[in-house]
Design an enzyme around this catalytic site. Structure first.
Site, PDB file in Angstrom:
ATOM      1  N   MET A 119      -2.510   7.288   5.439  1.00 21.66           N
ATOM      2  CA  MET A 119      -3.700   6.845   4.722  1.00 21.66           C
ATOM      3  C   MET A 119      -3.427   5.493   4.098  1.00 21.66           C
ATOM      4  O   MET A 119      -2.418   5.302   3.415  1.00 21.66           O
ATOM      5  CB  MET A 119      -4.099   7.861   3.647  1.00 21.66           C
ATOM      6  CG  MET A 119      -5.263   7.425   2.781  1.00 21.66           C
ATOM      7  SD  MET A 119      -6.773   7.171   3.770  1.00 21.66           S
ATOM      8  CE  MET A 119      -7.661   6.055   2.685  1.00 21.66           C
ATOM      9  N   GLU A 154      -1.719   0.895   9.629  1.00 22.69           N
ATOM     10  CA  GLU A 154      -2.088   1.042   8.218  1.00 22.69           C
ATOM     11  C   GLU A 154      -2.073  -0.303   7.487  1.00 22.69           C
ATOM     12  O   GLU A 154      -2.906  -0.545   6.610  1.00 22.69           O
ATOM     13  CB  GLU A 154      -1.147   2.033   7.530  1.00 22.69           C
ATOM     14  CG  GLU A 154      -1.135   3.428   8.138  1.00 22.69           C
ATOM     15  CD  GLU A 154      -2.527   4.029   8.284  1.00 22.69           C
ATOM     16  OE1 GLU A 154      -3.372   3.844   7.383  1.00 22.69           O
ATOM     17  OE2 GLU A 154      -2.777   4.673   9.323  1.00 22.69           O
TER      18      GLU A 154
END
Length: 626
Positions: A119, A154
């Site tokens: 994330m 990411e």
């Protein structure tokens, strides 16, 4: 501000502004104020953590960015590879995006139990351990490459998603499709030896084409009306088809024009929201091409075309016709209304390194090709999002070119992928695909073999309930895989690269699953020696293949040994998961029932459950038990 127990580490998006002792054995940690950002990017982490640290060069960011990788105690050394990737990629993105990284620091943290793979929280990126940690001695080359990619993906979000955020979730592909494409670009920049753009064809393009050939697919840009719908679009359409569309577009307008547009887009919309139309407008201005006019079709429409080729005028011309491609067969008229903008990229044996700039935007059109050419091919480098159906003579000519080594690796992948897909959907005969396969007997490239294995595995799956057909398919598979496995052997050659090592592992697994008894016997022997203490019998790549073959061909002893290896926390995470996924290859019904109970128990994390079950579907007699 957080109040946490003394001895714990507290992290958030920004750096620590102040830290002071508080009452009752607590401390107060105050963080600097974030820039304007979306709330879904806010993160706090508290725990007992170790870390390692490095700084970027500052060449393109204008300052050195402190970067850390945090882990649970005792694992920080395994963060070194990801840290090295991060410090290089942060500078690379600052260069290509033309905007420096916005925050004062970048932290990455490996979390044992984590629902998502990773994330992109701004300045504090969270990962599963397998997506961030690398053991230099034990992690497979496949897992190491995946860490490099996930980190790059990411970090791309720190600009595309964080600095400029999608207007609403219907624009998810702006985040994920772009990060998939530019993350691959970054890995190619740092590790050109990985040949990731060739791997992209199998890992992303073909994956996207498979899903988007279903009637139940959805457009890249899909309306989201309720929050409950958001999770449904985190799929291969948003990620892989989105990235493939960007790859096709950037190839057409050129990387220089593409990044000029991206830089203008980021600069105009930084610390704010943007839409797909905003990106198209920026790219149109930078390239002088009306990008919106043709890319809106690709992002707003479900599916993609099959191009049917007919030879005219004695082979000096071809007619190309587009229709919607469906894996279930020909599309009905009501389903076949879209006319896509299709860059044809026609190449011939006369000039195999060149491609035309022809574009098909009508139902059909006619194009010139050299009647003297030994072969012609559409979609050079397999850049376009479509399938191609050639007349039989053209297929035979391409097969000859493949066998003679006249087609580049990307084109060899495209030819076999299209042939297999068209056979599966009924647009051509399965025998045509199987005949074409024989041209690949002397293939040397890992990614081409990866595509071949995936296609033959799918064919076996389709005929799983027909023993005679399975026997014939396995015989064909052995004729392809066994010579390859014999040539490569079991032990690494001096100085070989990671793709050569992965090809060896692929050959062992494929030949073993096809019933090559010599490979099966050697896998069982080496697995026995491995668990007797001789860890030299495998390298980090062949271990996974041997586990799979041994569990499939063996019995209780091999199953229990591999299961125990998974349960041993001293083993690297990626190798533990390799062991877990191998258990699903058992053909013993009692062991299969035991696996189901084990996988659904408390010794397999929920995030890893699919690893235990996925392989069960590969064996016909096991499938019904799912």
């Amino acid at each position: 501000t957080l109040r946490v127990r003394e001895g714990l580490t507290a992290l958030s998006n920004m750096d620590v502004a102040a830290e002071a002792a508080a009452a009752d054995g607590l401390k107060e940690v105050r963080f600097s104020t974030t820039p304007v950002m979306s709330t879904y990017l806010l993160a706090f982490v508290v725990g007992e953590l170790d870390f390692i640290e490095a700084r970027t060069s500052g060449k393109h960011n204008g300052r050195q960015i402190p970067c850390r990788v945090y882990t649970t105690p005792g694992k920080s050394a395994q963060g070194r590879f990801a840290l090295d990737v991060a410090v290089q990629v942060l500078e690379y993105f600052a260069d290509v995006f033309g905007i420096a990284y916005a925050l004062p620091k970048l932290d990455q943290i490996a979390i044992g139990d984590f629902e998502a793979g990773a994330m992109e929280n701004w300045g504090l990126v969270t990962y599963r351990e397998v997506a961030l940690l690398v053991d230099d001695a034990s992690t497979s080359s496949r897992a190491r490459q995946q860490v490099a990619y996930v980190v790059s993906h990411e970090l791309a979000h720190q600009w595309f998603g964080n600095l400029v955020t999608m207007e609403w979730w219907s624009e998810l592909w702006l985040n994920e499709g772009f990060a998939t494409w530019v993350g691959t670009l970054a890995v190619d920049h740092v590790f050109p030896e990985y040949h990731v753009w060739t791997q992209f064809l199998v890992d992303d393009l073909q994956r996207a084409l498979a899903l988007d050939a279903l009637r139940s697919s959805h457009p890249i840009q899909v309306p989201v009306r309720r929050s409950a719908e958001i999770s449904q679009i985190f799929d291969a359409i948003s990620y892989s088809k989105g990235a493939s569309a960007i790859r096709m577009l950037s190839s057409y307008i050129g990387l220089d024009s593409f990044f000029r547009g991206v830089r203008a887009y980021l600069k105009k919309h930084q610390y704010a929201n943007a839409s797909t139309r905003d990106l198209w407008d920026a790219l149109s201005e930078a390239s002088g091409v009306d990008v919106t006019a043709f890319m809106a079709i690709w992002t707003g429409t479900i599916g993609y075309p099959i191009l049917s080729v007919t030879e005219l005028s004695g082979g000096s011309q071809i007619e190309v016709r587009q229709n919607r491609y469906l894996s279930a067969g020909s599309a009905a008229d009501a389903e076949d209304q879209t006319l896509w903008w299709v860059p044809l990229r026609i190449t011939t044996s006369d000039a195999p390194s060149q491609a035309t700039d022809d574009v098909l935007s009508t139902r059909s059109a006619t194009y010139n090709v050299s009647a003297e050419a030994q072969w012609y091919k559409l979609n050079r480098d397999t850049v376009g999002i479509y399938r191609v159906k050639y007349p039989p003579g053209a297929v035979a000519n391409l097969a000859t070119a493949v066998a003679a080594g006249k087609l580049d690796v990307n084109d060899r992948i495209g030819v076999i992928a299209d042939a297999a897909s068209l056979a599966s959907s009924g647009h051509s005969n399965t025998t045509d695909f199987l005949t074409l396969l024989r041209a690949y007997r002397d293939e040397t490239e890992f990614v081409v073999w990866q595509e071949i294995v995936l296609r033959l595995d799918a064919l076996q799956s389709a005929w799983a309930d027909e023993p005679t057909a399975i026997g014939q398919i396995c015989a064909l598979a052995r004729s392809l895989y066994s010579p390859l496995a014999q040539r490569l052997g079991w032990d690494a050659a001096s100085g070989e690269d990671s793709l050569a090592s992965r090809l060896r592992a692929l050959a062992i697994r494929a030949a073993g699953f096809a019933g090559d008894q010599a490979v099966i016997d050697e896998a069982l022997r080496r697995v026995s020696a491995f668990f007797a203490g001789d860890r030299s019998v495998f390298n980090t790549d062949t271990l996974r293949a041997a586990f799979a073959v041994a569990v499939r061909a063996g019995g209780r002893a091999e199953f229990d040994q591999v299961k125990a290896y998974y349960l041993d926390p001293a083993n690297p995470v990626d190798q533990q998961l390799a062991a877990l996924s191998s258990l699903g290859f058992t053909t013993d019904t009692a062991l299969l029932e035991e696996l189901f109970v084990f996988a659904l128990g408390d010794r397999v994390r929920n995030q890893d459950l699919h690893q235990a079950i996925l392989a069960v579907n590969t064996h016909g007699s096991n499938r019904a038990r799912l």
